[in-house]
Scaffold this active site. Structure first.
Site, PDB file in Angstrom:
ATOM      1  N   ASP A  70      37.197  38.637   9.472  1.00  0.00           N
ATOM      2  CA  ASP A  70      38.043  37.710   8.725  1.00  0.00           C
ATOM      3  C   ASP A  70      39.378  37.694   9.459  1.00  0.00           C
ATOM      4  O   ASP A  70      40.108  38.697   9.469  1.00  0.00           O
ATOM      5  CB  ASP A  70      38.216  38.205   7.290  1.00  0.00           C
ATOM      6  CG  ASP A  70      39.088  37.284   6.448  1.00  0.00           C
ATOM      7  OD1 ASP A  70      39.903  36.529   7.017  1.00  0.00           O
ATOM      8  OD2 ASP A  70      38.988  37.343   5.212  1.00  0.00           O
ATOM      9  N   ASN A  97      39.712  29.608  17.278  1.00  0.00           N
ATOM     10  CA  ASN A  97      39.013  28.454  16.728  1.00  0.00           C
ATOM     11  C   ASN A  97      38.724  28.561  15.231  1.00  0.00           C
ATOM     12  O   ASN A  97      38.543  27.544  14.574  1.00  0.00           O
ATOM     13  CB  ASN A  97      37.703  28.244  17.489  1.00  0.00           C
ATOM     14  CG  ASN A  97      36.800  27.221  16.831  1.00  0.00           C
ATOM     15  OD1 ASN A  97      37.115  26.032  16.808  1.00  0.00           O
ATOM     16  ND2 ASN A  97      35.694  27.682  16.259  1.00  0.00           N
ATOM     17  N   TYR A 165      45.718  21.996   5.452  1.00  0.00           N
ATOM     18  CA  TYR A 165      45.095  21.914   6.778  1.00  0.00           C
ATOM     19  C   TYR A 165      46.043  21.257   7.775  1.00  0.00           C
ATOM     20  O   TYR A 165      46.251  21.751   8.885  1.00  0.00           O
ATOM     21  CB  TYR A 165      43.793  21.121   6.673  1.00  0.00           C
ATOM     22  CG  TYR A 165      43.020  21.026   7.964  1.00  0.00           C
ATOM     23  CD1 TYR A 165      42.192  22.068   8.380  1.00  0.00           C
ATOM     24  CD2 TYR A 165      43.094  19.887   8.758  1.00  0.00           C
ATOM     25  CE1 TYR A 165      41.476  21.986   9.560  1.00  0.00           C
ATOM     26  CE2 TYR A 165      42.385  19.789   9.943  1.00  0.00           C
ATOM     27  CZ  TYR A 165      41.570  20.844  10.338  1.00  0.00           C
ATOM     28  OH  TYR A 165      40.867  20.755  11.527  1.00  0.00           O
ATOM     29  N   ALA A 167      49.325  20.986   7.614  1.00  0.00           N
ATOM     30  CA  ALA A 167      50.467  21.863   7.860  1.00  0.00           C
ATOM     31  C   ALA A 167      50.087  23.001   8.792  1.00  0.00           C
ATOM     32  O   ALA A 167      50.865  23.384   9.683  1.00  0.00           O
ATOM     33  CB  ALA A 167      51.002  22.409   6.536  1.00  0.00           C
TER      34      ALA A 167
END
Length: 257
Positions: A70, A97, A165, A167
């Site tokens: 994570d 990514n 997303y 931002a």
């Protein structure tokens, strides 16, 4: 004596970490690096997808390992970097990514979803760049590639509406510049790729809504094809881009022209 083009793009002996590398564009970019000769450490949250991809790549005789992670948890990020160094000896390339999204109008955006998206998409990229960067600084060499998005460059009154997303991806473009400026004189290059619309688990719901307008309005009138991120990935990871840093390159069929 200058290297020839094949030598400039050759990644033999280099080691790359690819976050979110088990599926979609992350898997595609990892495949490109391996085809150019790099060792791979793939990380993802779901072990079943990760194991499937690691086994597939190993069957193609790629030098590959995988570790669940994570990216918003510093201890898990450091564990991936440590395992990479222990297994392959170095970290030369990082592809940041891994990402998540959440769609809602700004007035309805739950705070916990905003935080989750920022924690993964922006803070997670910083944590990985920090941990991998410490290894790269030991030998004054490395390439970090952050996967931003055209969502960090442009928005539309027709949506999609996903403030967290957007931002996070705009922030990642700024982080790319700042890391490049901070580390450039110590041998580390930092660039970003801003994909347009490519089919993936994250993007397909939006593509279904907007594919017709993409076909009508885009300079190259289609969604990106599988494989069209491989070239830019190897370019930015390799000596072929040795004089390029701090840049965000849109791969969007001309959508942001």
């Amino acid at each position: 004596m200058t290297k020839n083009v094949k030598e400039l793009f050759d990644l033999s002996g280099k080691t790359a970490i690819v976050t979110g590398g088990s599926r979609g564009i992350g898997k595609e970019m990892a495949e490109a690096l391996a085809e150019a000769g790099a060792n791979l450490m793939l990380c993802a949250r779901r072990v079943e997808w990760l194991d499937e991809t690691v086994n597939e790549f190993a069957g193609r005789e790629f030098r590959v390992a995988g570790k669940t992670c994570d990216v918003s948890k510093p201890e898990e990020v450091q564990a991936v970097v440590d395992e990479t160094v222990n297994r392959f000896g170095s970290v030369d390339i990082l592809i940041n990514n891994a990402g998540v999204s959440w769609g809602a109008m700004p007035e309805d955006m739950p705070l916990e979803k905003w935080k989750q998206v920022l924690d993964v998409n922006l803070t997670g990229c910083f944590l990985f760049a920090q941990a991998a960067g410490r290894e790269m600084l030991k030998k004054n060499s490395g390439s970090i590639i952050n996967i931003a998005s055209i969502a960090g460059i442009t928005s539309s009154a027709n949506g999609p509406f996903y403030a967290g997303y957007v931002a996070s991806k705009a922030g990642l473009i700024g982080l790319t510049r700042e890391l490049a400026a901070s580390w450039g004189r110590r041998g580390i290059r930092v660039n970003a790729i801003a994909p347009g619309f490519f089919h993936s688990r994250l993007a397909d719901a939006v593509i279904d809504i907007y594919e017709r307008s993409i076909q009508e309005d885009n300079v190259i009138p289609r969604v990106g094809n599988e494989g069209e991120l491989k070239g830019i990935t190897v370019f930015l990871a390799s000596e072929a881009s040795s004089y390029i840093t701090g840049q965000t390159i849109a791969v969007d069929g001309g959508m942001t022209v």
